[in-house]
Write an enzyme that holds these catalytic residues in place. Structure first.
Site, PDB file in Angstrom:
ATOM      1  N   HIS A 143       0.820  -1.214   0.000  1.00  0.00           N
ATOM      2  CA  HIS A 143       0.000   0.000   0.000  1.00  0.00           C
ATOM      3  C   HIS A 143       0.852   1.260   0.000  1.00  0.00           C
ATOM      4  O   HIS A 143       0.377   2.333   0.370  1.00  0.00           O
ATOM      5  CB  HIS A 143      -0.948   0.002   1.215  1.00  0.00           C
ATOM      6  CG  HIS A 143      -1.972  -1.101   1.136  1.00  0.00           C
ATOM      7  ND1 HIS A 143      -2.728  -1.491   2.215  1.00  0.00           N
ATOM      8  CD2 HIS A 143      -2.342  -1.924   0.121  1.00  0.00           C
ATOM      9  CE1 HIS A 143      -3.527  -2.478   1.855  1.00  0.00           C
ATOM     10  NE2 HIS A 143      -3.310  -2.770   0.591  1.00  0.00           N
ATOM     11  N   CYS A 163       2.789  16.440 -12.137  1.00  0.00           N
ATOM     12  CA  CYS A 163       4.052  16.107 -12.851  1.00  0.00           C
ATOM     13  C   CYS A 163       4.753  14.923 -12.202  1.00  0.00           C
ATOM     14  O   CYS A 163       5.794  14.473 -12.676  1.00  0.00           O
ATOM     15  CB  CYS A 163       4.960  17.336 -12.868  1.00  0.00           C
ATOM     16  SG  CYS A 163       5.683  17.710 -11.259  1.00  0.00           S
ATOM     17  N   CYS A 217       3.140  21.589  -5.535  1.00  0.00           N
ATOM     18  CA  CYS A 217       4.424  21.198  -6.118  1.00  0.00           C
ATOM     19  C   CYS A 217       5.247  22.439  -6.463  1.00  0.00           C
ATOM     20  O   CYS A 217       4.730  23.375  -7.075  1.00  0.00           O
ATOM     21  CB  CYS A 217       4.117  20.393  -7.383  1.00  0.00           C
ATOM     22  SG  CYS A 217       5.506  20.072  -8.457  1.00  0.00           S
ATOM     23  N   GLY A 268      -1.216  -9.565  12.282  1.00  0.00           N
ATOM     24  CA  GLY A 268      -1.706  -8.235  12.621  1.00  0.00           C
ATOM     25  C   GLY A 268      -2.545  -7.572  11.555  1.00  0.00           C
ATOM     26  O   GLY A 268      -2.452  -6.368  11.323  1.00  0.00           O
ATOM     27  N   ASN A 278      -2.609 -12.960  15.835  1.00  0.00           N
ATOM     28  CA  ASN A 278      -3.525 -11.843  16.042  1.00  0.00           C
ATOM     29  C   ASN A 278      -4.261 -12.081  17.365  1.00  0.00           C
ATOM     30  O   ASN A 278      -4.705 -13.196  17.597  1.00  0.00           O
ATOM     31  CB  ASN A 278      -4.528 -11.810  14.866  1.00  0.00           C
ATOM     32  CG  ASN A 278      -5.310 -10.518  14.808  1.00  0.00           C
ATOM     33  OD1 ASN A 278      -5.655  -9.964  15.839  1.00  0.00           O
ATOM     34  ND2 ASN A 278      -5.573 -10.035  13.594  1.00  0.00           N
ATOM     35  N   GLU A 311      -7.113 -11.213  17.966  1.00  0.00           N
ATOM     36  CA  GLU A 311      -8.514 -11.477  17.573  1.00  0.00           C
ATOM     37  C   GLU A 311      -8.529 -12.273  16.262  1.00  0.00           C
ATOM     38  O   GLU A 311      -7.604 -12.125  15.462  1.00  0.00           O
ATOM     39  CB  GLU A 311      -9.239 -10.131  17.289  1.00  0.00           C
ATOM     40  CG  GLU A 311      -9.187  -9.103  18.394  1.00  0.00           C
ATOM     41  CD  GLU A 311     -10.026  -9.526  19.577  1.00  0.00           C
ATOM     42  OE1 GLU A 311      -9.668  -9.174  20.710  1.00  0.00           O
ATOM     43  OE2 GLU A 311     -11.018 -10.254  19.345  1.00  0.00           O
TER      44      GLU A 311
END
Ligand code: BV8
Ligand code: ZN
Length: 261
Positions: free
Chosen positions: A127, A138, A154, A194, A220, A222
């Site tokens: 990500h 640009c 920019c 996680g 984890n 959970e």
């Protein structure tokens, strides 16, 4: 046989010992112990903001100053924290696997840069990262200075500046998701650490590993959204569990102040 203090099985340790190829997926939970808020936990980021409001292009174009301010806040948090034992244990696991002639890949959904700071090298950031920014027009790299009034633009062309993260509705970096998918399909052991496993295509990776014959365990406190599809659910915090798994393999954990090799 090493009796682990934590609820993970001897099978997991045995499968890791026998593995030639190990792959790992991490999410915000591995950075929680460093003090970086997760997204969907009770005190998570999404409790205050809805992802739709912030982590997508429309929201950014609607209110660039709000979104830039949110990322500036998160960058400040990340600059203030350090990798924890969970990050360091994965760096140790990588060295242990590679040291025995095996293959290792860590795919993270996190954008905080903590895995690299902990010493992980065979790493893809699915990500992106909040540690870098660029101009939407640009595409020149941009240095995020403190936000004065109005949106950051920019220096090159006056275009809006955005963080190098993947927003909802945006494609993941091709090379990163390609390598992560191949590693999942080839893995002998796959660890998912996680993550709530609600965001795709990342959440599909442990399932690809399972369907391709890997032994798949999640770490984890959970159950994640896909926990029931995996071989093993190790209930606990990454910073506690991962050093125990690495210890059971006899792999040395890097110390917090240890200079990287
Ligand atoms: C795409 C931005 C297509 C960066 C993020 C319907 C069904 C399926 C999919 C979709 C759908 N509708 C839309 C989609 C696609 C969408 C998606 O999956 N939506 C979901 C919500 C339904 N996906 C996308 O849009 C992706 N792009 O599909 O593009 C495309 C293709 C070609 C061309 C154009 C387009 C883009 C996904 C990336 C979105 N960006 N963030 C940023 O600001 O950070 S997502 C956001 O969620 C973060 O990146 C984060 O990494 C990710 C996942 O969250 P987690 O990391 O799992 O964190 P969370 O808080 O949820 O969970 C923490 C876990 O840790 C918990 O389980 C907790 O128990 C545990 N934990 C807590 N403490 C600990 C711990 N674990 C261990 N130890 C501890 N101590
Ligand atoms: Zn520009």
């Amino acid at each position: 046989m090493h009796q682990p203090l934590y609820p993970f099985s001897d099978t997991l340790v045995r499968r890791l010992r026998e593995a030639e190829r190990v792959a790992v997926l991490t999410g915000a939970g591995i950075s929680a112990e460093s003090g970086v808020p997760t997204f969907r936990d009770p005190d998570g980021l999404w409790q205050k903001f809805r992802p739709e409001e912030l982590a997508n292009v429309e929201a950014f174009l609607d209110n660039p100053t709000l979104v830039q301010g949110w990322y500036a806040h998160r960058r400040a948090v990340v600059e203030d924290v350090a990798p924890n034992d969970g990050h360091r244990a994965l760096a140790a696991l990588e060295r242990w696997v590679v040291g025995r002639g095996g293959e290792f890949l860590l795919a993270t959904q996190n954008v905080d840069g903590l895995h690299r700071r902990a010493g992980s090298e065979s790493l893809v950031e699915l990500h992106g990262t909040i540690t870098r920014s660029h101009c939407i027009d640009c595409h020149a790299p941009a240095h995020e200075s403190a936000l004065e009034a109005g949106p950051l633009t920019c220096e090159n062309c006056g275009g809006l500046v955005r963080p190098d993260v993947v927003w909802f509705g945006e494609a993941l970096p091709e090379e990163a998701i390609g390598r992560a998918t191949e590693a999942a399909a080839m893995a002998d052991v796959y660890l998912s650490v996680g993550t709530s496993s609600v965001v795709y295509p990342a959440a599909g990776l442990p399932q690809i590993a399972r369907q391709s014959g890997a032994y798949v365990a999640e770490v984890n406190p959970e159950p994640s959204d896909i926990a029931w599809r995996l071989h093993e659910q190790v209930r606990g915090r990454a910073g506690d569990i991962l050093p125990e798994i690495v210890g059971a393999l006899g792999a040395a954990m890097p110390r917090p102040d240890e200079p990287l090799p």
